[in-house]
Write a protein that holds these residues in place. Structure first.
Motif, PDB file in Angstrom:
ATOM      1  N   THR B  50      35.339  31.838  41.143  1.00 33.87           N
ATOM      2  CA  THR B  50      36.322  31.978  40.064  1.00 33.87           C
ATOM      3  C   THR B  50      35.901  33.113  39.143  1.00 33.87           C
ATOM      4  O   THR B  50      35.156  32.906  38.173  1.00 33.87           O
ATOM      5  N   PRO B  51      36.348  34.327  39.451  1.00 34.99           N
ATOM      6  CA  PRO B  51      35.926  35.468  38.628  1.00 34.99           C
ATOM      7  C   PRO B  51      36.753  35.567  37.350  1.00 34.99           C
ATOM      8  O   PRO B  51      37.830  34.976  37.237  1.00 34.99           O
ATOM      9  N   LYS B  52      36.217  36.322  36.401  1.00 33.43           N
ATOM     10  CA  LYS B  52      37.001  36.664  35.221  1.00 33.43           C
ATOM     11  C   LYS B  52      38.083  37.677  35.622  1.00 33.43           C
ATOM     12  O   LYS B  52      37.985  38.349  36.653  1.00 33.43           O
ATOM     13  N   LYS B  53      39.076  37.776  34.766  1.00 27.19           N
ATOM     14  CA  LYS B  53      40.251  38.598  35.079  1.00 27.19           C
ATOM     15  C   LYS B  53      39.919  40.095  35.025  1.00 27.19           C
ATOM     16  O   LYS B  53      39.121  40.529  34.183  1.00 27.19           O
TER      17      LYS B  53
END
Lengths: 131, 145
Positions: B50-53
């Motif tokens: 779940t990466p940052k945007k």
């Protein structure tokens, strides 16, 4: 998740009020796991052990408790959360009723706190979760 | 290529050893970020990424992505500050590729560094890589990849 698999939010402060304890062991792992995830996402996460949850902070309890047969111990979940950055408070008023002395408290606990601290955490945080 | 206790640690990369993360400086000055083989071994098979945007600015040592395995969840921390330029859709579709190919197809984010010259001095590269990771593995009591 849907089409979007990235994280699009600002960091939050979260307090997890942990009331579950050894009598409901199946409820004792997920709160620490979600705390670990939230902290990994840079949220400011505090867990407040109160009611029967206070027993999880007593030496010899969480290391002999699992949520699932053959699973990690609750102490391992607590330690993972600690590594991820979660802070732990133990409810001072709960200690006498559960026969917890200061020397009995696991070292992962950051602070033995009064109920007013819990009230302050709840009033000042973005999200409060109760388990 | 350094190999420490069976873990590949390419010595042309820049590492934050404590955070077990690597950075590759590309020709255009941008960075590719990923987990070390050592970190992958500790985590076990990764099942969630779940990466940052894209577009988000990340401070040094703050999370660029959260990864989960069956036994662990944790952040992967930016070795230097910067703006996220790209995330890895192939890894999102198949998070296990992080374990399978941590230094190539298993990259986590692309980053535009905001202060590479100032912050990269704290990273380990070249001949210092093997020694630094050997010390960390000793401290961690790590058996090997």
């Amino acid at each position: 998740m849907g089409e979007e698999h990235y994280l699009d939010n600002d960091e939050k402060s979260v307090v997890i009020v942990m009331t579950s304890g050894p009598s409901t062991a199946h409820r004792c792992a997920t709160p620490f796991y979600i705390g670990s995830i939230l902290a990994s996402m840079d949220s400011d996460v505090s867990v407040f052990f109160t009611m029967e949850g206070a027993l999880l902070a007593k030496k010899g309890v969480a290391d002999n408790l699992t949520a699932m047969k053959g699973g990690k111990t609750i102490l391992e979940f607590i330690r993972d959360a600690k590594i991820a950055g979660v802070k732990f408070h133990l409810c001072k008023p709960a200690m006498p009723g559960y026969e917890i002395e200061v020397d009995d408290v696991i070292p992962e606990i950051n602070e033995i706190s009064n109920a007013s601290k819990l009230a302050d955490l709840i009033l000042s945080c973005d999200k409060a979760l109760f388990f | 290529m350094a190999t420490v206790r069976g873990c590949n640690l390419p010595d042309d990369l820049f590492y934050n050893v404590d955070n077990n993360v690597w950075a590759r400086r590309e020709g255009d000055g941008t960075l590719t970020i990923g987990m070390t083989a050592y970190a992958c071994s500790l985590a076990g098979e990764i099942v969630s990424y779940t990466p940052k945007k894209v577009g988000k600015s990340i401070d040094q040592n703050k999370s660029v992505t959260t990864v989960e395995s069956g036994k662990w969840v944790g952040p992967v921390k930016a070795p230097v500050a910067g703006e996220i330029l790209a995330i890895n859709d192939a890894v999102a579709a198949k998070p296990g590729s992080i374990n399978a190919d941590p230094y190539a197809s298993g990259w986590l984010v692309k980053l535009k560094p905001s202060n590479w010259e100032g912050e990269s001095a704290g990273l380990v590269t070249g001949g210092a890589v093997a020694t630094a990771f050997e010390a960390k593995m000793n401290a961690d009591g790590f058996g090997g990849c």
